[in-house]
Structures are given as structure tokens and as C-alpha cells.
Design a protein around this motif. Sequence first.
Motif, PDB file in Angstrom:
ATOM      1  N   GLY A 152      66.696  41.707  56.574  1.00 35.35           N
ATOM      2  CA  GLY A 152      67.287  40.874  57.718  1.00 35.35           C
ATOM      3  C   GLY A 152      68.699  40.254  56.998  1.00 35.35           C
ATOM      4  O   GLY A 152      68.868  40.429  55.627  1.00 35.35           O
ATOM      5  N   CYS A 153      69.352  39.658  57.898  1.00 33.98           N
ATOM      6  CA  CYS A 153      70.602  39.432  57.506  1.00 33.98           C
ATOM      7  C   CYS A 153      70.477  38.232  56.527  1.00 33.98           C
ATOM      8  O   CYS A 153      71.013  37.863  55.350  1.00 33.98           O
ATOM      9  CB  CYS A 153      71.717  38.982  58.662  1.00 33.98           C
ATOM     10  SG  CYS A 153      70.871  37.733  59.862  1.00 33.98           S
ATOM     11  N   TYR A 154      69.614  37.215  56.811  1.00 32.04           N
ATOM     12  CA  TYR A 154      69.371  35.993  55.986  1.00 32.04           C
ATOM     13  C   TYR A 154      68.778  36.659  54.493  1.00 32.04           C
ATOM     14  O   TYR A 154      69.243  36.049  53.442  1.00 32.04           O
ATOM     15  CB  TYR A 154      68.510  34.861  56.584  1.00 32.04           C
ATOM     16  CG  TYR A 154      69.329  34.174  57.603  1.00 32.04           C
ATOM     17  CD1 TYR A 154      70.302  33.357  57.457  1.00 32.04           C
ATOM     18  CD2 TYR A 154      68.462  34.185  59.062  1.00 32.04           C
ATOM     19  CE1 TYR A 154      70.978  32.398  58.297  1.00 32.04           C
ATOM     20  CE2 TYR A 154      69.022  33.267  59.833  1.00 32.04           C
ATOM     21  CZ  TYR A 154      70.180  32.568  59.730  1.00 32.04           C
ATOM     22  OH  TYR A 154      70.820  31.790  60.789  1.00 32.04           O
ATOM     23  N   LYS A 181      73.277  29.397  57.053  1.00 36.02           N
ATOM     24  CA  LYS A 181      73.851  29.183  58.322  1.00 36.02           C
ATOM     25  C   LYS A 181      74.539  30.460  59.083  1.00 36.02           C
ATOM     26  O   LYS A 181      74.896  31.253  57.963  1.00 36.02           O
ATOM     27  CB  LYS A 181      75.100  28.337  58.089  1.00 36.02           C
ATOM     28  CG  LYS A 181      74.677  27.126  57.305  1.00 36.02           C
ATOM     29  CD  LYS A 181      75.577  25.717  57.669  1.00 36.02           C
ATOM     30  CE  LYS A 181      74.944  24.681  57.309  1.00 36.02           C
ATOM     31  NZ  LYS A 181      74.523  24.504  55.835  1.00 36.02           N
ATOM     32  N   SER A 182      74.520  30.810  60.093  1.00 40.81           N
ATOM     33  CA  SER A 182      74.694  32.076  60.634  1.00 40.81           C
ATOM     34  C   SER A 182      75.730  31.907  62.031  1.00 40.81           C
ATOM     35  O   SER A 182      75.390  30.917  62.848  1.00 40.81           O
ATOM     36  CB  SER A 182      73.590  32.930  61.098  1.00 40.81           C
ATOM     37  OG  SER A 182      73.824  33.861  61.934  1.00 40.81           O
ATOM     38  N   GLY A 183      76.520  32.725  61.952  1.00 39.89           N
ATOM     39  CA  GLY A 183      77.406  32.894  63.426  1.00 39.89           C
ATOM     40  C   GLY A 183      76.368  33.343  64.606  1.00 39.89           C
ATOM     41  O   GLY A 183      75.367  34.001  64.265  1.00 39.89           O
ATOM     42  N   HIS A 212      60.789  30.112  60.157  1.00 35.62           N
ATOM     43  CA  HIS A 212      61.278  31.057  60.534  1.00 35.62           C
ATOM     44  C   HIS A 212      60.869  32.467  59.900  1.00 35.62           C
ATOM     45  O   HIS A 212      60.375  32.560  58.924  1.00 35.62           O
ATOM     46  CB  HIS A 212      62.737  31.027  60.038  1.00 35.62           C
ATOM     47  CG  HIS A 212      63.819  32.229  60.640  1.00 35.62           C
ATOM     48  ND1 HIS A 212      63.911  33.475  59.794  1.00 35.62           N
ATOM     49  CD2 HIS A 212      64.660  31.948  61.556  1.00 35.62           C
ATOM     50  CE1 HIS A 212      64.949  34.061  60.873  1.00 35.62           C
ATOM     51  NE2 HIS A 212      65.428  33.370  61.624  1.00 35.62           N
ATOM     52  N   ARG A 213      60.894  33.532  60.803  1.00 38.49           N
ATOM     53  CA  ARG A 213      60.281  34.943  60.213  1.00 38.49           C
ATOM     54  C   ARG A 213      60.973  35.355  59.148  1.00 38.49           C
ATOM     55  O   ARG A 213      60.525  36.464  58.579  1.00 38.49           O
ATOM     56  CB  ARG A 213      60.210  35.976  61.513  1.00 38.49           C
ATOM     57  CG  ARG A 213      61.556  36.208  61.923  1.00 38.49           C
ATOM     58  CD  ARG A 213      61.406  36.933  63.254  1.00 38.49           C
ATOM     59  NE  ARG A 213      62.801  36.743  63.890  1.00 38.49           N
ATOM     60  CZ  ARG A 213      63.906  37.520  63.515  1.00 38.49           C
ATOM     61  NH1 ARG A 213      63.740  38.310  62.734  1.00 38.49           N
ATOM     62  NH2 ARG A 213      65.035  37.382  64.313  1.00 38.49           N
ATOM     63  N   HIS A 214      61.905  35.121  58.636  1.00 37.01           N
ATOM     64  CA  HIS A 214      62.719  35.618  57.469  1.00 37.01           C
ATOM     65  C   HIS A 214      62.057  35.073  55.833  1.00 37.01           C
ATOM     66  O   HIS A 214      62.230  35.499  55.065  1.00 37.01           O
ATOM     67  CB  HIS A 214      64.170  35.538  57.279  1.00 37.01           C
ATOM     68  CG  HIS A 214      64.788  36.372  58.300  1.00 37.01           C
ATOM     69  ND1 HIS A 214      66.086  36.153  58.491  1.00 37.01           N
ATOM     70  CD2 HIS A 214      64.298  37.400  58.930  1.00 37.01           C
ATOM     71  CE1 HIS A 214      66.628  37.101  59.302  1.00 37.01           C
ATOM     72  NE2 HIS A 214      65.404  38.019  59.654  1.00 37.01           N
TER      73      HIS A 214
HETATM   74  C1  LIG Z   1      71.715  33.531  64.518  1.00 33.58           C
HETATM   75  C2  LIG Z   1      70.361  34.006  64.804  1.00 33.58           C
HETATM   76  O1  LIG Z   1      69.732  33.899  65.990  1.00 33.58           O
HETATM   77  N1  LIG Z   1      70.198  34.923  63.654  1.00 33.58           N
HETATM   78  C3  LIG Z   1      68.906  35.810  63.671  1.00 33.58           C
HETATM   79  C4  LIG Z   1      68.852  36.634  62.657  1.00 33.58           C
HETATM   80  C5  LIG Z   1      69.214  38.054  62.803  1.00 33.58           C
HETATM   81  C6  LIG Z   1      68.834  38.884  61.725  1.00 33.58           C
HETATM   82  O2  LIG Z   1      69.382  39.589  61.082  1.00 33.58           O
HETATM   83  O3  LIG Z   1      67.636  39.228  61.470  1.00 33.58           O
HETATM   84  P1  LIG Z   1      66.764  40.118  61.971  1.00 33.58           P
HETATM   85  O4  LIG Z   1      67.196  41.358  61.647  1.00 33.58           O
HETATM   86  O5  LIG Z   1      65.255  39.818  61.585  1.00 33.58           O
HETATM   87  O6  LIG Z   1      66.528  39.865  63.322  1.00 33.58           O
HETATM   88  C7  LIG Z   1      67.701  34.798  63.802  1.00 33.58           C
HETATM   89  O7  LIG Z   1      67.579  33.879  62.946  1.00 33.58           O
HETATM   90  O8  LIG Z   1      66.624  35.217  64.266  1.00 33.58           O
END
Ligand SMILES: CC(=O)N[C@@H](CCC(=O)OP(=O)(O)O)C(=O)O
Length: 349
Positions: A152-154, A181-183, A212-214
Motif C-alpha cells: 500500500g502507499c502508506y 498524510k495523503s493527497g 485503517h487497513r494499512h
Molecule cells: C487518501 C486515501 O483514501 N488513501 C487510501 C490509500 C490508498 C492506498 O495506497 O492503499 P491501498 O492500495 O491499500 O488501497 C486509503 O486510505 O484507503
Amino acid sequence: MASNTLIRAAVLGASGYTGADLIRLAARHPSIKIAALIAKGHAGQPLAQVFPHLVSLDVPKLVTADEVDWSGIDVAFCGLPHGTAHAEIKKLPERVKVVDMSADFRLRDLGTYAEWYGGEHSAPELHESAVYGLTEHYRDAIAKARIVACPGCYPTAVLLALLPLMKSGLISSEDIIIDAKSGVSGAGRTLKQNILFSEAGEGLSPYGIGSHRHVPEIEQELGAVAEMPVRVNFTPHLVPMTRGELCTSYVRLAGKAAAADLRKALADAYATSPFVRVVEEGVIPATQHVRGSNYCHIGVFADRLPGRAIVVSAIDNLVKGSAGQALQNFNLMYGLDETTALEQLPLFP
Ligand SMILES: CC(=O)N[C@@H](CCC(=O)OP(=O)(O)O)C(=O)O
Ligand SMILES: NC(=O)C1=CN([C@@H]2O[C@H](COP(=O)(O)OP(=O)(O)OC[C@H]3O[C@@H](n4cnc5c(N)ncnc54)[C@H](OP(=O)(O)O)[C@@H]3O)[C@@H](O)[C@H]2O)C=CC1
């Protein structure tokens, strides 16, 4: 691989943001031929109708997965929503390699996947063999994998900053606080209320607080190197900008470690990694310094609270956080230089 052999690629989710950035980057890759672009609601349309910025590319129109002749495809880049990707990937011929940008193959424990993603996994046998695609930490396994699960991005930004510190025992496995923080492009192209300009603009809001699922993804990877369970406090925020992600991690130092030791450990860990840069002392990482690029910038700062340090990491969520890292992994899977088609510098200002 002979230099004139083109690898035929399909992009699933070509009408989405990660798909679009993958196409933008792959179109300039000397070894890739974009052979199929797969969408759902947008199937039937030319790509340039959905993404006019890609009008100069000579690529096939968007189709559904059922319309593709998979005998002509070597690799599939998958930018489908999590929860959807596993079923689509399961249908692909075994011969086709997969670089998945969704979350469906990231979590090693299927019970944890079901708990956080709200459903059973339809392809446990494929899940078993998938490799976690944090490029800088799993190069050898990625090179041999059929399915690579891009982080994931985070987690990409957080783990690039913290994994070497945890591995070298310089930080405690307890009391890790991550402020992220994300755009809004991180939320994808599907219309959602919280990313409306009128609701996301001129504001800053946390979301997924404590849930959050991350979180399980970050804990899985930190726990693997710590060789013990690691729990983190992770709070993401939505920022009214298009691209970019900044993670500020507050950590407790182990033993007599100081911020300078952390900086050196990170510099050593990434000495041969072209896309991860530990910034000079006095420089503060920012999303503007990595925008549009595959770079991750990391900075380490002493905290005025004794025994603590602050680690800041910045990426572009759509490049290093998804499509760029996917292409970097593809390069390793095909024995190519990992920087191929990713060398462009950040766009600034
Ligand atoms: C701003 C925003 O909504 N960000 C997404 C993260 C997107 C990402 O990289 O995550 P996945 O590949 O796990 O979807 C979120 O928080 O769900
Ligand atoms: N945005 C980001 O920064 C990041 C996203 N990711 C992950 O990448 C994946 C894609 O994200 P993103 O590009 O932002 O998403 P988007 O919402 O922008 O795009 C989703 C794509 O999937 C297609 N799609 C939607 N539902 C289905 C379905 N049921 N079956 C088949 N195709 C479907 C859509 O097609 P159509 O529009 O034609 O219906 C579209 O092409 C997600 O798993 C996301 O979690 C990972 C890292 C970063």
C-alpha cells in the motif's frame, strides 16, 4: 532476454488512477508492449476519452477482461479495487506473471485479510506463493515470483523509513506513532463524498483513526524483522492536494542510539538503492520534492524529548506508492535494470 523481445502487458483497471500512471510509465519502457487495457464501466471507450493526457499513445481501446486473448499476454499489472483483484487474478492463465497493486495478496495471514478486508480470499493457493513487493527489501524473492503484491502507499513510505531501523535494533518495537498524510488521488477515481473538491479543499481531516487497513500490513512487516509482534499507532489524514504522501514516524530509541545512528543505518541500508534517498541534515523531506517520481526521501531528526527521534518519509502515492514500484518490481521479475523507465526526476515546483 533478447534485447528485441517485447513483453506483452495487460493493465487491469486501466481506467483508474494507478492504471493510468502505470500506462504513462510503461509506455516509455523499452521492453514493454501494452497489449490490452482492461476496464469495467469504461470498457469500449478509447483510453484518450477517459484520460486525454494519454492521447499521444498508440494503445488498444479499453475492453473487459473476458474480451482479451490471454494467449497474447505475458504479464498483467492489476490496479483493481481490493476485494475484487483476487477473483480476477485467479482467472488468469498460470503462465501470466502478475504485478498486483491492490491489497489482495499483501497480508500473509488469510484470517487477517478476511478481518480487515471484509471477505474470504478466493485464491488461497495463489496467495500462498505471492511475494510482498517492497522492492528494496525483497529483491531476490520478487525476481523469482509469479505474483508480486505491491505494498500500500502508506506502508511503502512507513516501511522504507522504519524497516532498517527495526532490523538493526536501533529503535524500540514499542511506542511507534505514525502520523500520515495523503493527497486525494490516494482514494482512487471513484466518486466519494470526502474527496469532493468542496469537502476536501481548504481543510485537513484525519480518517480511519485507530482502524485503517494499512495497520496490519505495517505491523506484519515490522514484526517480521523484529521477530516479535509489533503494534503501531497509525493515523492517516486527507490533504487537499492531488498527489503525494508524507509519513512522520515518532519512535523510541533503543539503548544509547541517537538520531545520527539512525541516519547512518538508513544511508547504509539504501546505499545501493537508486530510488531511496536519505536527505542531508538540514533538509526536510516534502511531497513537492518527489512529485511524479519513483523516489522516496527520508529524513531523521532528533526529538527534544529524551530517547526519541522523528523519521519523516515522502513519496508520490501513485508512483513509488503504486505504479512506479509496480514497474520497478516488473523490472526485477524480468531481469532488467530496476530503474528502467523510472528515471524521470521529480516535477518541481
Ligand atoms: C487518501 C486515501 O483514501 N488513501 C487510501 C490509500 C490508498 C492506498 O495506497 O492503499 P491501498 O492500495 O491499500 O488501497 C486509503 O486510505 O484507503
Ligand atoms: N490511488 C492510490 O494512490 C493507490 C491505490 N492502490 C490500490 O490500487 C488499486 C486501484 O486503485 P485506484 O487506481 O486508485 O482505483 P480507481 O478507483 O481509480 O480505479 C479502479 C479501476 O478498477 C476498475 N474496477 C472497479 N471495480 C471493478 C470490478 N468490480 N471489476 C473489475 N474492474 C473494476 C475500474 O474500472 P471502471 O472505472 O472502468 O469501472 C477502474 O479501472 C486499489 O486496490 C487501490 O487500493 C495502491 C496504492 C496507491
